[in-house]
Design a protein around this motif. Structure first.
Motif, PDB file in Angstrom:
ATOM      1  N   ALA A 289      13.913  -7.366  -2.852  1.00 16.05           N
ATOM      2  CA  ALA A 289      15.268  -7.391  -2.292  1.00 16.05           C
ATOM      3  C   ALA A 289      15.638  -6.062  -1.650  1.00 16.05           C
ATOM      4  CB  ALA A 289      16.274  -7.762  -3.382  1.00 16.05           C
ATOM      5  N   ARG A 290      15.036  -4.971  -2.083  1.00 14.83           N
ATOM      6  CA  ARG A 290      15.348  -3.650  -1.520  1.00 14.83           C
ATOM      7  C   ARG A 290      14.950  -3.555  -0.039  1.00 14.83           C
ATOM      8  NH1 ARG A 290      11.918   0.141  -4.268  1.00 14.83           N
ATOM      9  NH2 ARG A 290      13.116   1.815  -3.281  1.00 14.83           N
ATOM     10  N   PHE A 291      13.995  -4.393   0.403  1.00 13.24           N
ATOM     11  CA  PHE A 291      13.522  -4.328   1.785  1.00 13.24           C
ATOM     12  C   PHE A 291      14.366  -5.193   2.735  1.00 13.24           C
ATOM     13  CE2 PHE A 291       9.888  -3.151  -0.779  1.00 13.24           C
ATOM     14  CZ  PHE A 291       9.305  -2.114  -0.069  1.00 13.24           C
ATOM     15  N   CYS A 292      15.133  -6.136   2.182  1.00 19.07           N
ATOM     16  CA  CYS A 292      15.872  -7.085   3.020  1.00 19.07           C
ATOM     17  C   CYS A 292      17.064  -6.388   3.686  1.00 19.07           C
ATOM     18  CB  CYS A 292      16.357  -8.273   2.190  1.00 19.07           C
ATOM     19  SG  CYS A 292      14.996  -9.234   1.471  1.00 19.07           S
ATOM     20  N   GLN A 293      17.206  -6.625   4.996  1.00 18.87           N
ATOM     21  CA  GLN A 293      18.288  -6.011   5.768  1.00 18.87           C
ATOM     22  C   GLN A 293      19.359  -7.026   6.145  1.00 18.87           C
ATOM     23  OE1 GLN A 293      18.241  -2.625   6.249  1.00 18.87           O
ATOM     24  NE2 GLN A 293      16.382  -2.736   4.974  1.00 18.87           N
ATOM     25  N   THR A 294      19.046  -8.334   6.049  1.00 20.46           N
ATOM     26  CA  THR A 294      20.004  -9.372   6.455  1.00 20.46           C
ATOM     27  C   THR A 294      20.015 -10.495   5.415  1.00 20.46           C
ATOM     28  OG1 THR A 294      18.378 -10.694   7.676  1.00 20.46           O
ATOM     29  CG2 THR A 294      19.457  -8.890   8.879  1.00 20.46           C
ATOM     30  N   MET A 354       7.040 -10.859   4.938  1.00 13.96           N
ATOM     31  CA  MET A 354       7.382  -9.445   4.815  1.00 13.96           C
ATOM     32  C   MET A 354       7.067  -8.619   6.061  1.00 13.96           C
ATOM     33  SD  MET A 354       8.916  -8.986   1.975  1.00 13.96           S
ATOM     34  CE  MET A 354       8.902  -7.189   1.953  1.00 13.96           C
ATOM     35  N   GLU A 355       6.160  -9.064   6.916  1.00 10.95           N
ATOM     36  CA  GLU A 355       5.783  -8.249   8.088  1.00 10.95           C
ATOM     37  C   GLU A 355       6.989  -7.903   8.971  1.00 10.95           C
ATOM     38  OE1 GLU A 355       2.585 -10.285  10.009  1.00 10.95           O
ATOM     39  OE2 GLU A 355       1.037  -9.218   8.853  1.00 10.95           O
ATOM     40  N   PRO A 356       7.822  -8.892   9.415  1.00 14.19           N
ATOM     41  CA  PRO A 356       8.996  -8.511  10.220  1.00 14.19           C
ATOM     42  C   PRO A 356      10.030  -7.714   9.426  1.00 14.19           C
ATOM     43  CG  PRO A 356       9.027 -10.864   9.714  1.00 14.19           C
ATOM     44  CD  PRO A 356       7.690 -10.354   9.301  1.00 14.19           C
ATOM     45  N   ILE A 357      10.099  -7.960   8.108  1.00 18.94           N
ATOM     46  CA  ILE A 357      11.047  -7.205   7.283  1.00 18.94           C
ATOM     47  C   ILE A 357      10.613  -5.747   7.204  1.00 18.94           C
ATOM     48  CG2 ILE A 357      11.999  -6.958   4.948  1.00 18.94           C
ATOM     49  CD1 ILE A 357      11.761  -9.983   4.626  1.00 18.94           C
ATOM     50  N   LEU A 358       9.319  -5.511   7.005  1.00 22.25           N
ATOM     51  CA  LEU A 358       8.800  -4.148   6.917  1.00 22.25           C
ATOM     52  C   LEU A 358       8.866  -3.417   8.257  1.00 22.25           C
ATOM     53  CD1 LEU A 358       5.668  -4.781   4.657  1.00 22.25           C
ATOM     54  CD2 LEU A 358       7.754  -3.568   4.010  1.00 22.25           C
ATOM     55  N   ALA A 359       8.964  -4.210   9.379  1.00 28.27           N
ATOM     56  CA  ALA A 359       9.007  -3.588  10.707  1.00 28.27           C
ATOM     57  C   ALA A 359      10.341  -2.916  10.992  1.00 28.27           C
ATOM     58  CB  ALA A 359       8.724  -4.644  11.779  1.00 28.27           C
ATOM     59  N   HIS A 360      11.385  -3.200  10.188  1.00 28.61           N
ATOM     60  CA  HIS A 360      12.682  -2.534  10.375  1.00 28.61           C
ATOM     61  C   HIS A 360      12.513  -1.030  10.244  1.00 28.61           C
ATOM     62  CE1 HIS A 360      15.294  -5.991  10.636  1.00 28.61           C
ATOM     63  NE2 HIS A 360      14.801  -6.505   9.514  1.00 28.61           N
ATOM     64  N   PRO A 361      13.162  -0.274  11.123  1.00 26.23           N
ATOM     65  CA  PRO A 361      13.099   1.199  11.020  1.00 26.23           C
ATOM     66  C   PRO A 361      13.543   1.707   9.650  1.00 26.23           C
ATOM     67  CG  PRO A 361      14.056   0.550  13.118  1.00 26.23           C
ATOM     68  CD  PRO A 361      13.917  -0.716  12.312  1.00 26.23           C
ATOM     69  N   ALA A 362      14.483   0.976   9.025  1.00 30.72           N
ATOM     70  CA  ALA A 362      14.984   1.417   7.721  1.00 30.72           C
ATOM     71  C   ALA A 362      13.898   1.386   6.642  1.00 30.72           C
ATOM     72  CB  ALA A 362      16.166   0.547   7.294  1.00 30.72           C
ATOM     73  N   ASN A 363      12.852   0.572   6.869  1.00 35.98           N
ATOM     74  CA  ASN A 363      11.780   0.451   5.871  1.00 35.98           C
ATOM     75  C   ASN A 363      10.542   1.271   6.226  1.00 35.98           C
ATOM     76  OD1 ASN A 363      13.211  -1.367   4.215  1.00 35.98           O
ATOM     77  ND2 ASN A 363      12.629  -3.105   5.520  1.00 35.98           N
ATOM     78  N   ALA A 364      10.633   2.075   7.276  1.00 39.61           N
ATOM     79  CA  ALA A 364       9.455   2.809   7.752  1.00 39.61           C
ATOM     80  C   ALA A 364       8.848   3.690   6.664  1.00 39.61           C
ATOM     81  CB  ALA A 364       9.827   3.643   8.972  1.00 39.61           C
ATOM     82  N   SER A 365       9.684   4.339   5.892  1.00 31.76           N
ATOM     83  CA  SER A 365       9.172   5.283   4.896  1.00 31.76           C
ATOM     84  C   SER A 365       8.591   4.582   3.660  1.00 31.76           C
ATOM     85  CB  SER A 365      10.290   6.232   4.452  1.00 31.76           C
ATOM     86  OG  SER A 365      11.349   5.510   3.837  1.00 31.76           O
ATOM     87  N   ARG A 366       8.864   3.263   3.553  1.00 26.54           N
ATOM     88  CA  ARG A 366       8.423   2.570   2.344  1.00 26.54           C
ATOM     89  C   ARG A 366       7.277   1.594   2.605  1.00 26.54           C
ATOM     90  NH1 ARG A 366      13.833   0.307  -0.354  1.00 26.54           N
ATOM     91  NH2 ARG A 366      14.341  -0.161   1.828  1.00 26.54           N
ATOM     92  N   ARG A 367       6.759   1.547   3.826  1.00 29.81           N
ATOM     93  CA  ARG A 367       5.687   0.601   4.134  1.00 29.81           C
ATOM     94  C   ARG A 367       4.422   0.913   3.335  1.00 29.81           C
ATOM     95  NH1 ARG A 367       6.782   1.172  10.542  1.00 29.81           N
ATOM     96  NH2 ARG A 367       8.805   0.081  10.575  1.00 29.81           N
ATOM     97  N   GLY A 368       4.079   2.199   3.265  1.00 30.24           N
ATOM     98  CA  GLY A 368       2.898   2.575   2.498  1.00 30.24           C
ATOM     99  C   GLY A 368       3.040   2.240   1.023  1.00 30.24           C
ATOM    100  N   GLU A 369       4.232   2.459   0.513  1.00 26.09           N
ATOM    101  CA  GLU A 369       4.500   2.139  -0.888  1.00 26.09           C
ATOM    102  C   GLU A 369       4.316   0.655  -1.150  1.00 26.09           C
ATOM    103  OE1 GLU A 369       8.525   1.089  -3.128  1.00 26.09           O
ATOM    104  OE2 GLU A 369       8.581   3.090  -2.238  1.00 26.09           O
ATOM    105  N   TYR A 370       4.832  -0.188  -0.208  1.00 26.66           N
ATOM    106  CA  TYR A 370       4.715  -1.635  -0.369  1.00 26.66           C
ATOM    107  C   TYR A 370       3.236  -2.038  -0.386  1.00 26.66           C
ATOM    108  CZ  TYR A 370       4.993  -6.646   0.496  1.00 26.66           C
ATOM    109  OH  TYR A 370       4.829  -8.011   0.399  1.00 26.66           O
ATOM    110  N   GLY A 371       2.452  -1.486   0.522  1.00 21.60           N
ATOM    111  CA  GLY A 371       1.038  -1.828   0.563  1.00 21.60           C
ATOM    112  C   GLY A 371       0.308  -1.458  -0.710  1.00 21.60           C
ATOM    113  N   TYR A 372       0.741  -0.368  -1.342  1.00 26.37           N
ATOM    114  CA  TYR A 372       0.096   0.065  -2.581  1.00 26.37           C
ATOM    115  C   TYR A 372       0.500  -0.833  -3.754  1.00 26.37           C
ATOM    116  CZ  TYR A 372      -1.049   2.980  -6.597  1.00 26.37           C
ATOM    117  OH  TYR A 372      -1.536   3.435  -7.797  1.00 26.37           O
ATOM    118  N   VAL A 373       1.793  -1.151  -3.816  1.00 24.73           N
ATOM    119  CA  VAL A 373       2.301  -1.925  -4.954  1.00 24.73           C
ATOM    120  C   VAL A 373       1.979  -3.410  -4.832  1.00 24.73           C
ATOM    121  CG1 VAL A 373       4.394  -2.613  -6.198  1.00 24.73           C
ATOM    122  CG2 VAL A 373       4.124  -0.261  -5.397  1.00 24.73           C
TER     123      VAL A 373
END
Length: 400
Positions: A289-294, A354-373
Motif C-alpha cells: 500500500a505504501r507504493f500506491c499513489q491513486t 506493480m510495474e506502472p506503480i513503481l514507475a511513479h517518480p515518487a517511488n523512484a528511491s524505493r524500486r531497488g528496495e522492492y526488488g530486494y524484498v
C-alpha cells in the motif's frame, strides 16, 4: 499371534493410526491389551486399577503418536507409559488416607494377621486373590507369568510382547514355579485367565477414543500449520522470505513449534500458524500500500490479494486432504504444486500490476528496495524455507 505377525501388524496399522484411523488403533489395542493390563496388574495388584491404567495408557499413546519414530519402538514405549502410570497409582494410594470400610478392614487385619475366610470376603475375592497370589511371586516374574497364562502358555509370544528373549522368559517362569507351591501356581493360572480384559474393555476404550484427539492422526497438523497459507500467504507472504512462499513459511512456523514441543492435537499448529500468517498478511498489505499513489492502484492491489486468498485457501484444503488421506510424498507434491502457482502469481501477475506503480517518480528511491524484498530471489528463498519446514515436520512425525 507370533512375534513376526505382531511386528507386521504394527508396521501395517501404525501409519493408519497416525492418520486418525481409530479402527487401526483398535486392532493394535486388541493385540496389546493383555500385555498392558498384565504389566499394570503386576505392579498395582489391583484388577480394576490395572484396567483403568491400561485404558489411560492406550489413550495416552493415541494422543501422542507423533512422538513415535518407528513401529519397532511402539511396544517398548507403550510398556514404559504403562509402568509409569502404574507406579504413579501406587504412590497416590500410599498417600491416600484410609476411611470408612477400608479403614475398618485394615484395622481388623492389623489386629489379626491371619484373618478368617469370612473376613477376607469383605475385601472381595478377586482383590484378595490379586494381592495375595501376585505378592507371593518373585517381582521380576509377575508380568511374565500373568502374560504366559493369558497368551495360551506360549513363552515366545510372551518374550515378543515384553521385549525379552525366550530364554529369559523360561528362566523367570521356572523361578516362579520353584519359589511357590504348585497349588498356588495353578491358582495363579486360573486367576490370570479369569482377569484378562474382556470385550467390555475394548468397547469402553473405543468410546474413550471417539472423544480423544489423536496428535498425529491429525497429522493434518501439517495442513493446519500452513494455516499461514490460509492467512499469511493470502497476503502473498512474508517480507523477509518473499511473496507467497513467505506465507507458507509463516504457517510452517506453527508446524515446527507443534512438532518440536510435541504438543498433541491440532491446536498449537493452528494457533501459531494463524497468528504468524495474519501478521505476515498485514505486513505485506501495509508494504504494498505504501507504493500506491491513486485509489485505482490501491483497488488493483486489493483485487490481487483476494485472488491470493482463494489460491491460499485451495492450497490449504488440498494439503490437509493430502496429509489425512495420502502419504508424506503426496503432501510434499501438493505443497510444491501449490507454491509454484502462488509464486507465479507473485512473480508474474503481481509484477505486471506493480510495474506502472513503481514507475511513479515518487517511488523512484524505493524500486531497488522492492526488488530486494519482493523479487525472485526472495520468493524462492521463502519457497525453500516452507518446503524444508514441511519435510522436517513430516520426518519428525515418522511419516517418511
Amino acid at each position: 499371534m507370533n512375534a513376526e505377525t505382531l511386528d507386521l501388524m504394527l508396521r501395517t496399522e501404525l501409519p493408519a493410526a497416525r492418520r486418525g484411523n481409530r479402527e487401526a488403533f483398535g486392532r493394535i489395542v486388541s493385540a496389546c491389551q493383555n500385555t498392558v493390563t498384565a504389566i499394570a496388574l503386576a505392579i498395582t495388584r489391583d484388577v480394576q486399577a490395572s484396567e483403568d491404567i491400561a485404558q489411560e495408557a492406550f489413550l495416552s499413546a493415541w494422543q501422542r503418536l507423533d512422538r513415535l519414530r518407528n513401529s519397532a519402538s511402539f511396544l517398548p514405549w507403550l510398556r514404559q507409559i504403562t509402568r509409569n502410570l502404574a507406579r504413579d497409582w501406587l504412590r497416590a494410594q500410599a498417600q491416600r488416607p484410609l476411611s470408612g470400610e477400608a479403614a475398618e478392614i485394615a484395622i481388623g487385619m492389623a489386629a489379626d494377621p491371619s484373618p478368617e475366610p469370612s473376613d477376607r470376603l469383605l475385601r472381595g475375592e478377586a482383590e484378595a486373590a490379586a494381592e495375595d497370589i501376585i505378592s507371593a511371586l518373585p517381582e521380576d516374574s509377575r508380568e511374565v507369568l500373568l502374560l504366559f497364562y493369558r497368551e495360551g502358555q506360549r513363552s515366545r509370544q510372551v518374550a515378543a510382547l515384553l521385549g525379552l528373549s525366550d530364554e529369559v522368559v523360561r528362566k523367570r517362569l521356572s523361578r516362579a514355579r520353584t519359589s511357590v507351591r504348585e497349588e498356588l501356581v495353578q491358582r495363579f493360572g486360573e486367576f490370570a485367565r479369569s482377569t484378562a480384559p474382556s470385550a467390555a474393555f475394548g468397547l469402553a476404550l473405543a468410546g474413550a477414543l471417539a472423544t480423544a484427539v489423536p496428535a498425529t492422526a491429525t497429522a493434518a497438523v501439517v495442513g493446519s500449520g500452513v494455516l499461514g497459507t490460509g492467512a499469511g500467504k493470502l497476503g502473498m507472504g512474508g517480507l523477509a522470505t518473499g511473496g507467497a512462499a513467505g506465507g507458507v513459511a509463516g504457517g510452517s512456523l506453527g508446524l515446527i513449534v507443534q512438532t518440536l514441543t510435541q504438543q498433541p492435537g491440532l491446536l498449537p499448529g493452528i494457533v501459531v500458524g494463524t497468528i504468524a500468517g495474519a501478521l505476515v498478511s498485514a505486513l505485506t498489505w501495509w508494504y504494498l500500500a505504501r507504493f500506491c499513489q491513486t485509489p485505482r492502484e490501491a483497488g488493483q492491489i486489493r483485487r490481487f490479494m483476494r485472488l491470493s486468498a482463494v489460491t491460499g485457501a485451495l492450497l490449504l484444503l488440498c494439503l490437509m486432504l493430502a496429509v489425512v488421506f495420502g502419504n508424506a510424498w503426496v503432501a510434499v507434491t501438493v505443497a510444491v504444486v501449490g507454491l509454484a502457482v502462488a509464486n507465479y502469481q507473485h512473480l508474474v501477475v503481481l509484477r505486471r500490476i506493480m510495474e506502472p506503480i513503481l514507475a511513479h517518480p515518487a517511488n523512484a528511491s524505493r524500486r531497488g528496495e522492492y526488488g530486494y524484498v519482493m523479487g525472485a530471489k526472495s520468493a524462492w528463498l521463502g519457497t525453500a524455507i516452507a518446503l524444508a519446514a514441511i519435510v522436517f515436520a513430516l520426518y519428525r512425525q515418522g511419516r517418511f
